[in-house]
Design a protein around this motif. Sequence first.
Motif, PDB file in Angstrom:
ATOM      1  N   TYR A 224      54.606 -14.031 152.679  1.00 30.93           N
ATOM      2  CA  TYR A 224      55.063 -13.476 153.960  1.00 30.93           C
ATOM      3  C   TYR A 224      56.538 -13.069 153.945  1.00 30.93           C
ATOM      4  N   LYS A 225      57.279 -13.433 152.913  1.00 26.14           N
ATOM      5  CA  LYS A 225      58.720 -13.178 152.916  1.00 26.14           C
ATOM      6  C   LYS A 225      59.075 -11.886 152.174  1.00 26.14           C
ATOM      7  N   GLN A 226      60.242 -11.352 152.525  1.00 24.72           N
ATOM      8  CA  GLN A 226      60.685 -10.078 151.974  1.00 24.72           C
ATOM      9  C   GLN A 226      60.791 -10.121 150.446  1.00 24.72           C
ATOM     10  N   GLY A 227      61.235 -11.250 149.923  1.00 26.54           N
ATOM     11  CA  GLY A 227      61.424 -11.372 148.482  1.00 26.54           C
ATOM     12  C   GLY A 227      60.164 -11.165 147.685  1.00 26.54           C
ATOM     13  N   SER A 228      59.042 -11.698 148.169  1.00 30.59           N
ATOM     14  CA  SER A 228      57.788 -11.536 147.425  1.00 30.59           C
ATOM     15  C   SER A 228      57.292 -10.094 147.495  1.00 30.59           C
ATOM     16  N   TYR A 230      59.212  -7.475 147.647  1.00 32.40           N
ATOM     17  CA  TYR A 230      60.100  -6.757 146.717  1.00 32.40           C
ATOM     18  C   TYR A 230      59.696  -7.023 145.270  1.00 32.40           C
ATOM     19  N   ARG A 231      59.530  -8.282 144.920  1.00 28.54           N
ATOM     20  CA  ARG A 231      59.242  -8.677 143.533  1.00 28.54           C
ATOM     21  C   ARG A 231      57.922  -8.100 143.041  1.00 28.54           C
ATOM     22  N   TYR A 232      56.888  -8.207 143.865  1.00 34.41           N
ATOM     23  CA  TYR A 232      55.577  -7.730 143.417  1.00 34.41           C
ATOM     24  C   TYR A 232      55.483  -6.208 143.393  1.00 34.41           C
ATOM     25  N   THR A 233      56.202  -5.541 144.279  1.00 31.82           N
ATOM     26  CA  THR A 233      56.201  -4.075 144.236  1.00 31.82           C
ATOM     27  C   THR A 233      56.871  -3.578 142.963  1.00 31.82           C
ATOM     28  N   LEU A 255      59.019  -4.610 154.227  1.00 36.52           N
ATOM     29  CA  LEU A 255      60.437  -4.273 154.017  1.00 36.52           C
ATOM     30  C   LEU A 255      60.838  -4.465 152.558  1.00 36.52           C
ATOM     31  N   GLY A 256      60.397  -5.564 151.964  1.00 38.19           N
ATOM     32  CA  GLY A 256      60.684  -5.815 150.551  1.00 38.19           C
ATOM     33  C   GLY A 256      60.045  -4.781 149.660  1.00 38.19           C
TER      34      GLY A 256
END
Length: 340
Positions: A224-228, A230-233, A255-256
């Motif tokens: 649910y967080k922006q970091g995940s 971003y990382r997976y994209t 957003l991530g």
Amino acid sequence: MTATINDIAKAAGVSQATVSRVLNNSGYVKDETRNKVLKVIKELNYAPSAIARSLSTSKTNTIGVIVPDINNPFFGEVIKGISEVADKHNLNIILCDTDESMQKELKALKLLKEQRIRGIIITPTSAEDEYNSEYLTTLENLGIPIVLVDGHVKYATFSGVFVENIKGSFEATEALIKAGHKKIAIITGRMNSKPAKDRFLGYKKALTIHGIPVEEKYIFYGDYKQGSGYRYTKQILQMEDRPTAIFTSSNMMTLGCLKAIYEEKCKVPDDIALIGFDKIDILSIAGINISFVNGPTHEMGRKGMEMLVDILNNNHNREIKRITLLPELILNGSEKYINK
């Protein structure tokens, strides 16, 4: 200096008990005496302490609201809906942010009990598929009404307001399929929560109905967080047989995802299509048109607060009520398939 009950009693020439009866509108007081006390209260600009009043009445006009991430715009909208209804019923709010920590949630529950609040609206952090004896014992010992908003508690049943997550994710995935996509990645939420499980189920259901295999390589388990997001994209964009579309299961992960896409010098939908779950107002303000599943967040807050008020007004009615609201798919063009 703030006036006290003793100050009022001396100025009015009555006992403190008489002043207390006037303030609480309890017990008999002669009209002449009552008017004299009220006049002194006005002259001294006396404001009764809410805490002191709660100690004498054993309750306050306050409800607790517990959310896992105050920075998430989703909960901002939920809280806005709660606040609108609370204001109409002269109820105050104590807001607690758990930062998705079970220990912080337990601490918040115990704190709110000490504050003698009348009820709680909560989006629980607790894992939907785990048993936690301390957590359940704390909830059971509160002795006040609890209403859930978009969250579930394993081994306990509470009234609540929820979103039809399966329908929302099914329609989002189906929209991508109808646009021409066959390789669709999903970034899920925390898979120990029911909303994340249901959104994943809707994704798989849409693929299956349209005869598209559910491939593990296109499934990325986020939180649910922006970091995940971003990382997976980043990982998705580096895949040899990369998907042509991504479905993100929450607004923060969207957003991530967008951050990663722009860093890789890619465009939506020219290089990769995208649909997210839940609206992100800042994107539309910035002129970034992303398709999304619009969960009725504001309405969830309103309905949750209305449900709690109904329970309070009906002497803590034990009847369990569960409302499920329907999401709406908003297509803004980011779902398109660009054949290169």
